[in-house]
Design a protein around this motif. Structure first.
Motif, short mmCIF file in Angstrom:
data_model
loop_
_atom_site.label_atom_id
_atom_site.label_comp_id
_atom_site.label_asym_id
_atom_site.label_seq_id
_atom_site.Cartn_x
_atom_site.Cartn_y
_atom_site.Cartn_z
N ALA A 192 -79.83 112.78 68.84
CA ALA A 192 -78.99 112.43 67.70
C ALA A 192 -77.64 111.91 68.17
O ALA A 192 -77.00 112.47 69.06
CB ALA A 192 -78.79 113.64 66.79
N LYS A 193 -77.18 110.83 67.54
CA LYS A 193 -75.87 110.25 67.85
C LYS A 193 -74.79 110.95 67.03
O LYS A 193 -75.07 111.57 66.01
CB LYS A 193 -75.86 108.78 67.47
CG LYS A 193 -76.71 107.87 68.32
CD LYS A 193 -76.53 106.43 67.84
CE LYS A 193 -77.30 105.44 68.68
NZ LYS A 193 -77.07 104.05 68.21
N ARG A 240 -75.10 113.02 58.48
CA ARG A 240 -76.11 112.01 58.86
C ARG A 240 -75.89 111.64 60.32
O ARG A 240 -74.79 111.25 60.72
CB ARG A 240 -75.99 110.79 57.96
CG ARG A 240 -76.99 109.68 58.27
CD ARG A 240 -76.84 108.54 57.27
NE ARG A 240 -77.63 107.38 57.63
CZ ARG A 240 -78.91 107.20 57.33
NH1 ARG A 240 -79.54 108.14 56.66
NH2 ARG A 240 -79.55 106.11 57.67
N HIS A 241 -76.95 111.77 61.12
CA HIS A 241 -76.91 111.43 62.54
C HIS A 241 -78.05 110.47 62.85
O HIS A 241 -79.22 110.85 62.73
CB HIS A 241 -77.05 112.67 63.42
CG HIS A 241 -76.02 113.72 63.16
ND1 HIS A 241 -76.33 114.99 62.71
CD2 HIS A 241 -74.67 113.68 63.26
CE1 HIS A 241 -75.22 115.69 62.57
NE2 HIS A 241 -74.20 114.92 62.89
N LYS A 242 -77.73 109.26 63.26
CA LYS A 242 -78.78 108.33 63.68
C LYS A 242 -79.33 108.75 65.04
O LYS A 242 -78.65 109.41 65.82
CB LYS A 242 -78.26 106.90 63.74
CG LYS A 242 -78.04 106.28 62.37
CD LYS A 242 -77.83 104.78 62.49
CE LYS A 242 -77.79 104.13 61.11
NZ LYS A 242 -77.69 102.66 61.20
N SER A 251 -80.73 113.63 58.36
CA SER A 251 -79.81 113.85 57.24
C SER A 251 -79.85 115.32 56.85
O SER A 251 -80.93 115.93 56.81
CB SER A 251 -80.21 112.98 56.03
OG SER A 251 -80.12 111.62 56.35
N ASN A 275 -77.34 113.42 71.84
CA ASN A 275 -77.78 112.03 71.95
C ASN A 275 -78.11 111.59 73.37
O ASN A 275 -78.35 110.42 73.61
CB ASN A 275 -76.73 111.10 71.37
CG ASN A 275 -75.48 111.04 72.25
OD1 ASN A 275 -75.12 112.01 72.87
ND2 ASN A 275 -74.82 109.89 72.26
N GLY A 330 -72.31 111.25 64.18
CA GLY A 330 -72.48 110.66 62.85
C GLY A 330 -71.37 111.04 61.91
O GLY A 330 -70.21 111.24 62.32
N ASP A 382 -84.52 106.47 60.13
CA ASP A 382 -83.65 106.04 61.22
C ASP A 382 -82.56 107.05 61.53
O ASP A 382 -81.76 106.83 62.42
CB ASP A 382 -83.03 104.68 60.90
CG ASP A 382 -82.07 104.74 59.74
OD1 ASP A 382 -81.29 103.80 59.55
OD2 ASP A 382 -82.10 105.74 58.99
N ALA A 383 -82.53 108.18 60.79
CA ALA A 383 -81.46 109.15 61.01
C ALA A 383 -81.87 110.52 60.52
O ALA A 383 -82.73 110.66 59.65
CB ALA A 383 -80.18 108.70 60.30
#
Length: 598
Positions: A55-56, A84-86, A119, A47, A58, A116-117
């Motif tokens: 990617a944040k 899942r990573h926003k 997956s 991120n 998640g 928005d993410a």
């Protein structure tokens, strides 16, 4: 997905109460567990602002089922998980995330994305090894399988107002994802450990940590960008030269050569797990397995399907941006697929649905709360655009395979107005064409060459036709290679550059400007009519006329060699004494190019 996880948790709690009864010496061959916790993206998938995936941290949720052989510590297990990573937003010069990045005197930069993410759904199987020590146990595991992914698709466009057309036009795309597939399925590897405390022989709670990694090209997230020379863009300049061509000075701010960067999908996961141990001699419980009603007070959710069609022909429209909004703002933003379909799932409520393509909106549809009681909700929108759509593909001249990320140029013949676009990851590009109009299309890419193709909407009925198809051949230029330039033809017994050849030569000049070291031989030819020596002089005059025109367009004369071949290299049977039509003779009055230096 949420209801499934909730059901698993309730089922596990019933097993927990069942586990308080002392079983009769169970042989726990099977071990079932559910786990969940944070997931931390690693490497260039991470991120940080200078990373590719951005990617944040998640969520990681999953289930496992292991079977241990007899009284052995060795076993084999199956792992299924959802991640899942926003995406960490792009913070713009104006301080607004993922929106209008930067405004300047005659335009602005926009940012758009489809999801928005990131997956991921992973399914894997592999060996396991369990070590028991009193109330504690440790399980080591390794898995291999597949990772079904959904990537974020985003792009940044620079839009400027063209003073000659008074229209906003996309002049550059400095940043965008270039994945061949936004929903790839990749090979996956997984290794991890679970430390558990055994509440009783049946139920354990544990702390699990594992590392997941995708493999191969399908497990890489790709981004294309162009280096920015200056931190500030005061404005985009459009120039109109004598030939009527409109160009921009965008390359004063950005490099022409794109940079492709790739990030491997990988992450480190840690979380809690609830483990159920059971086997062949477990004492049965008299309690009921199950629980109370779930979600009685939750709002009804329904699948929403939106289809967009062209109003005049009824054909499905792909690439239409769909906005679904409620009283609080955007509830869903997406794009229609090749079948004109976009779908999502929403909670019960009131919504407004509208689409937009090529700066023209569709009609509007409403969704009422009562429609959620009927199940799936279907809405149909119509897009009304008077223009035709050029559906093009950039393909390799030799293999005929699609070429991605090729710069294409559309020129409106009557006005000399130019628009450029880069073909997508599948080699597709689209332009809007006005009725009863002639156009020229060419590819402009370093080290490559394409013919200038003629496209017309004259004689087409918009109520019957939406798409005009074109396959644009793109050829590799190599030293010593010769190729004919289509549509550089001459009138009989004349060496003047014809009007229809001017636009083609303008494209050739642009190719030479983009390939600064390129030197070429321009060879001109005649048909067989007339004296051989006269035809040789005529062909030389034709080659000299082409060179003179290219020099007038800013190409140095030392990069051009003019060579006339007369009637010595006929393309067809039309030699002396053979009767031919004017069209057949015209094929021989031509100019060809040979690459001398590249």
């Amino acid at each position: 997905m949420k209801k499934f996880i909730l059901s698993i948790i309730l089922l596990s709690l019933n097993f927990l109460s069942f586990g308080q009864e002392e079983p009769t010496k169970p042989i726990n061959n099977f071990q079932f567990s559910i786990f969940g916790g944070p997931s931390f993206p690693l490497g260039d998938y991470g991120n940080f602002e200078n990373k590719i995936g951005r990617a944040k941290p998640g969520l990681n949720l999953g289930v496992t089922l292991d079977y241990f052989f007899g009284k052995s510590n060795f076993g084999f297990g199956i792992d299924g998980r959802f991640q899942r990573h926003k995406m960490n937003p792009f913070i713009t010069d104006s301080g607004v995330a993922n929106s209008m990045v930067y405004g300047f005197s005659n335009g602005y930069t926009t940012f758009s994305q489809t999801e928005d993410a990131f997956s991921h759904i992973g399914i894997a199987a592999g060996p396991a090894y369990k070590i028991n020590s009193g109330k504690f146990s440790t399980k080591l595991f390794a898995r291999a399988g597949i990772l079904m992914q959904q990537y974020i698709n985003y792009r940044q466009d620079i839009v400027a107002l063209n003073p000659f057309t008074n229209n906003y036009e996309i002049v550059y795309t400095p940043l965008q994802t270039v994945n061949n597939n936004n929903n790839p399925i990749a090979a996956m590897g997984l290794v991890g450990v679970n430390f558990a405390y055994n509440i009783n022989p049946i139920v354990s709670i544990g702390l699990q940590a594992d590392y997941l990694r995708a493999f191969g090209a399908q497990g890489e997230f790709s981004v294309a960008s162009y280096e920015k020379y200056k931190t500030d863009i005061p404005g985009i300049r459009f120039n109109q030269d004598k030939g009527g061509i409109i160009t921009t000075d965008i390359y004063n701010y950005y490099d022409k050569n794109k940079i492709i960067e790739k990030a491997v999908i990988q992450d480190f996961n840690i979380g809690l797990s609830l483990i159920l141990n059971f086997g062949t001699k477990m004492q049965k419980s008299s309690g009921n397995v199950g629980g109370g009603a779930i979600g009685k007070n939750e709002k009804q959710t329904s699948k929403i399907i939106i289809q967009v069609k062209d109003k005049k022909t009824g054909l499905a429209l792909g690439g239409v941006k769909i906005d679904i909004t409620d009283a609080n703002g955007a509830a869903y933003i997406g794009f229609t697929d090749a079948n004109g379909i976009a779908n999502t799932e929403l909670k019960e409520g009131k919504y407004i649905v509208i689409g937009e393509k090529n700066f023209i909106t569709t009609d509007m549809a409403n969704i009422s709360a009562s429609e959620f009681k009927t199940g799936t909700i279907f809405k149909e929108l119509y897009h009304d655009d008077e223009r035709f759509t050029l559906s093009g593909e950039t393909i390799d001249c030799e293999t005929e395979k699609n070429l991605a990320r090729v710069v294409t140029r559309l020129l409106k013949t009557s006005e000399g107005r130019i628009i450029e676009q880069i073909s997508d990851a599948f080699g597709k590009f689209y332009y809007q064409l006005e009725p009863n109009t002639d156009y020229q299309v060419v590819a402009l890419e370093n080290g490559k060459y394409s013919q200038t193709e003629l496209v017309t909407t004259k004689g087409l009925n918009r109520n019957k036709t939406l798409y005009v198809a074109l396959k644009l051949g793109v050829c590799e230029m190599s030293l010593g290679k010769s190729f004919e330039v289509k549509n550089i033809l001459y009138d009989f017994n004349d060496s003047k550059v014809r009007t229809d050849a001017v636009l083609v030569l303008n494209n050739l000049a642009e190719i030479m400007k983009r390939n600064a070291n390129m030197k070429i031989e321009l060879s001109s030819h005649t048909d067989s009519r007339g004296d051989n020596s006269y035809n040789l002089k005529l062909s030389q005059a034709r080659a000299d006329a082409v060179v003179k025109y290219l020099v007038s367009k800013g190409i140095q004369k030392n990069r051009l060699i003019a060579k006339g071949y007369g009637e010595t290299r006929l393309k067809n049977k039309c030699k002396d004494g053979v009767s031919c039509t004017e069209e057949e003779h015209q094929q021989n009055r031509r100019t060809e190019i040979k690459v001398l230096q590249l």
